[in-house]
Design a protein around this motif. Structure first.
Motif, PDB file in Angstrom:
ATOM      1  N   VAL A 237       0.850  -1.183   0.000  1.00 12.83           N
ATOM      2  CA  VAL A 237       0.000   0.000   0.000  1.00 12.83           C
ATOM      3  C   VAL A 237       0.887   1.233   0.000  1.00 12.83           C
TER       4      VAL A 237
ATOM      5  N   SER B  59       0.359   7.249   8.564  1.00 17.16           N
ATOM      6  CA  SER B  59      -0.415   7.370   7.333  1.00 17.16           C
ATOM      7  C   SER B  59      -1.804   7.972   7.538  1.00 17.16           C
TER       8      SER B  59
ATOM      9  N   THR C  50     -13.701   9.157   8.108  1.00 17.17           N
ATOM     10  CA  THR C  50     -13.490  10.567   7.774  1.00 17.17           C
ATOM     11  C   THR C  50     -14.261  11.437   8.747  1.00 17.17           C
TER      12      THR C  50
ATOM     13  N   ILE D 256      -0.028   7.364   2.213  1.00 17.56           N
ATOM     14  CA  ILE D 256      -1.037   8.389   1.963  1.00 17.56           C
ATOM     15  C   ILE D 256      -0.339   9.739   2.005  1.00 17.56           C
TER      16      ILE D 256
ATOM     17  N   ARG E 256      -8.928   9.947   8.169  1.00 15.03           N
ATOM     18  CA  ARG E 256      -8.828  11.295   7.596  1.00 15.03           C
ATOM     19  C   ARG E 256      -9.602  12.269   8.476  1.00 15.03           C
TER      20      ARG E 256
ATOM     21  N   GLU F 122      -9.555   2.931  10.463  1.00 15.10           N
ATOM     22  CA  GLU F 122      -9.111   3.118   9.086  1.00 15.10           C
ATOM     23  C   GLU F 122     -10.224   3.636   8.186  1.00 15.10           C
ATOM     24  N   ARG F 123      -9.848   4.499   7.264  1.00 15.95           N
ATOM     25  CA  ARG F 123     -10.729   5.055   6.230  1.00 15.95           C
ATOM     26  C   ARG F 123     -11.931   5.803   6.792  1.00 15.95           C
TER      27      ARG F 123
ATOM     28  N   PRO G  79      -4.244   4.031  10.880  1.00 14.53           N
ATOM     29  CA  PRO G  79      -3.730   4.363   9.550  1.00 14.53           C
ATOM     30  C   PRO G  79      -4.880   4.680   8.588  1.00 14.53           C
ATOM     31  N   ARG G  80      -4.646   5.606   7.691  1.00 17.19           N
ATOM     32  CA  ARG G  80      -5.578   6.028   6.645  1.00 17.19           C
ATOM     33  C   ARG G  80      -6.859   6.670   7.163  1.00 17.19           C
TER      34      ARG G  80
END
Length: 192
Positions: free
Chosen positions: A8, A31, A74, A11, A53, A71-72, A50-51
């Motif tokens: 991966v 990340s 937002t 980011i 946002r 993760e992911r 990680p990841r």
């Protein structure tokens, strides 16, 4: 012979670097992405995966103590209006934002001890009470107010959670944070 796993890529930081107030006991993955022009405050013993946002383009983002942002997920996603507010998103203490969940900006509040399930969406200006559970794929409309201790299912059904397990859930959250702190390499200096 080909390798079956993929690497991966890291980011990259997209957008402006926000002013931050980070607790010294914060665990934040290298990340993770923090972007925006308004302050981002993350309080003690919180874990940012990680990841994850966190966007402060529409206003301040405040994350309470002992929260977990997976993760992911937002926080502060720009909603339909995209208007700047004093507080874009506020998370209370012991909040869990699970994988792929999105919390839109606009005076949006998630109360203490609330769990926002996998890929759930909370609209701009919604106020979710304390110790609520939003199951996976639940959608909360912009401006909606959810009372304390409400469980909302993805099909729209609701009930009040009267089990009285608040203290047990907080203890479990604290134990999970202890484990995550050992598993996730933290790099808060990257964001300062």
């Amino acid at each position: 012979m080909s390798k079956r796993h993929s690497i991966v890529p890291p980011i990259s930081q997209a957008g402006p670097k926000p002013p931050v107030q980070l607790s010294s006991s914060l665990t934040i993955a290298d990340s993770a992405v923090l972007t925006g022009s308004h302050p981002i405050a993350i309080h003690g013993e919180t874990v940012i995966h990680p990841r994850a946002r966190i966007e402060s383009l529409c206003g301040r983002v405040t994350i309470g103590r002992r929260c977990i942002v997976h993760e992911r997920a937002t926080l502060g996603a720009v909603g339909v209006s995209g208007r700047v507010t004093e507080n874009a998103v506020t998370l209370g203490d012991y909040v869990t934002i699970e994988v792929g969940a999105a919390i839109q900006a606009g005076e949006t509040v998630i109360g203490d001890g609330t769990t926002v399930g996998v890929q759930a969406k909370v609209g701009a200006g919604a106020v979710v009470g304390k110790h609520c559970t939003l199951t996976p794929h639940t959608e909360i409309a912009a401006g909606e107010v959810i009372p304390d201790y409400t469980v909302i299912y993805s099909n729209g059904m609701r009930r009040t959670d009267r089990r009285g397990v608040t203290e047990l859930r907080n203890k479990a959250q604290a134990r999970q944070i202890e484990v995550l702190r050992r598993m996730i390499p933290s790099n808060p200096a990257k964001f300062a």
